[in-house]
Design a protein around this motif. Sequence first.
Motif, PDB file in Angstrom:
ATOM      1  N   PHE A 259       0.849  -1.278   0.022  1.00 31.16           N
ATOM      2  CA  PHE A 259      -0.006  -0.063  -0.032  1.00 31.16           C
ATOM      3  C   PHE A 259       0.926   1.474  -0.140  1.00 31.16           C
ATOM      4  CE2 PHE A 259      -2.793  -3.203   1.983  1.00 31.16           C
ATOM      5  CZ  PHE A 259      -3.869  -3.060   1.202  1.00 31.16           C
ATOM      6  N   LEU A 260       2.187   1.219  -0.048  1.00 31.13           N
ATOM      7  CA  LEU A 260       2.945   2.357  -0.226  1.00 31.13           C
ATOM      8  C   LEU A 260       3.013   3.136  -1.279  1.00 31.13           C
ATOM      9  CD1 LEU A 260       5.792   0.850   2.291  1.00 31.13           C
ATOM     10  CD2 LEU A 260       4.028   2.725   2.997  1.00 31.13           C
ATOM     11  N   PRO A 261       3.051   4.314  -1.599  1.00 32.45           N
ATOM     12  CA  PRO A 261       3.390   4.963  -2.770  1.00 32.45           C
ATOM     13  C   PRO A 261       4.574   4.551  -3.523  1.00 32.45           C
ATOM     14  CG  PRO A 261       3.014   6.406  -0.981  1.00 32.45           C
ATOM     15  CD  PRO A 261       3.129   5.381  -0.321  1.00 32.45           C
ATOM     16  N   PRO A 262       4.815   4.357  -4.659  1.00 31.06           N
ATOM     17  CA  PRO A 262       3.639   4.982  -5.785  1.00 31.06           C
ATOM     18  C   PRO A 262       2.410   4.131  -6.104  1.00 31.06           C
ATOM     19  CG  PRO A 262       5.451   4.219  -7.151  1.00 31.06           C
ATOM     20  CD  PRO A 262       5.837   4.023  -5.625  1.00 31.06           C
ATOM     21  N   ASN A 263       2.386   2.935  -5.212  1.00 32.58           N
ATOM     22  CA  ASN A 263       1.401   1.890  -5.372  1.00 32.58           C
ATOM     23  C   ASN A 263      -0.144   2.581  -5.454  1.00 32.58           C
ATOM     24  OD1 ASN A 263       3.359   0.098  -5.403  1.00 32.58           O
ATOM     25  ND2 ASN A 263       2.511  -1.446  -4.205  1.00 32.58           N
ATOM     26  N   ASN A 264      -0.859   2.238  -6.248  1.00 32.90           N
ATOM     27  CA  ASN A 264      -2.217   2.984  -6.425  1.00 32.90           C
ATOM     28  C   ASN A 264      -3.502   1.925  -6.411  1.00 32.90           C
ATOM     29  OD1 ASN A 264      -1.842   2.855  -9.071  1.00 32.90           O
ATOM     30  ND2 ASN A 264      -1.395   5.012  -9.335  1.00 32.90           N
ATOM     31  N   PHE A 265      -3.234   0.744  -6.547  1.00 31.36           N
ATOM     32  CA  PHE A 265      -4.290   0.094  -6.544  1.00 31.36           C
ATOM     33  C   PHE A 265      -5.340  -0.056  -5.526  1.00 31.36           C
ATOM     34  CE2 PHE A 265      -6.073  -4.405  -6.280  1.00 31.36           C
ATOM     35  CZ  PHE A 265      -6.913  -4.540  -7.409  1.00 31.36           C
ATOM     36  N   PRO A 266      -6.448  -0.157  -5.391  1.00 30.32           N
ATOM     37  CA  PRO A 266      -7.263   0.121  -4.123  1.00 30.32           C
ATOM     38  C   PRO A 266      -7.369  -1.056  -3.340  1.00 30.32           C
ATOM     39  CG  PRO A 266      -8.671  -0.283  -6.125  1.00 30.32           C
ATOM     40  CD  PRO A 266      -7.212  -0.036  -6.776  1.00 30.32           C
TER      41      PRO A 266
END
Length: 314
Positions: A70-77
């Motif tokens: 869940f850490l950036p740059p991850n952006n999958f909901p």
Amino acid sequence: MIERVKVAVVGVGNNTSALVQGLSLYRQSGSLVGIRRPLVDGLGVGDIDVVAAFATSAEKIGRDLTEAIFLPPNNFPRLDCDLPRAGVPVTKGLVDATGVPRVAAALAGAEVLLYSAPSGRPETARAYAEAAHTAGVAFINTTSDAVARDPHLVDRFEAAGLPLLGDDLASQFGTSVLHNALLRLLQERGLTLVSSYQVNLGGTEDFRNLVDNPNTKKQSKLNALSAADSVEVAPLGYLPHLASQKVAHLNIEAQGWGETAVSLDVKLTVHDPSGAAGVNIDLIRIAASALRNGRGGYCAEATSLLKSPPGTAI
């Protein structure tokens, strides 16, 4: 009771997030929504345990896998499920081949190594393949970098009794799958293709990377199309506000009876990481089953899940 498959993952990005969250979701819900094959040689969707993870991001190294995804740059909901801590700390990944022995040692206990790092790093992809070979682990290359298209490497894996699957995912319902289906439909109905193109826009880190390193991706996309000589694939576009969604535009110009014009325009919007996870779950089970049955080398049953299997252009 069947033994669960132990998987190591390279890359703790959106695709890994979609896979890890989905494993928990399907175990808890028992749902079959979005599942292509509930069983592969007796292995269910929930029969997968991630036992090791490798990344190069300093922010992710040392974190529990369920936190790192869940850490950036991850952006999958976030999916609607409980996500217990994996107890799998993210390990420093490879930057060159000098770390192969270290990674091979860290693969102890794993059966399958899923290479899900960004495309455009062929030396790194091959280094992880070498680590898998050294560790006696099946290897899956989900990127457009040529690994399974190297006959010598396939022969080495086959001789060792280790499956080697790749290259590049044909997303569960992505641009290439849809485009190829439409082109084949034209052919089956007797229409003559004049021209066609596809445009792909996305907001994931993988899209950003592919905009900067597009060298292998275009050819891989063309490998997946039955009428590649008449198709143009536009350079990928990175639009951060799209987050994990991909927007694709397809155009087909053709001629029917009497040389009359036929024109088709299609827009497809999907969550790109979900499309990857929906294919990776099958590739993992195919590789594990082959490993357990002593089948090394490339597994032909994986071909429909890939854009660039052995024998296609590099």
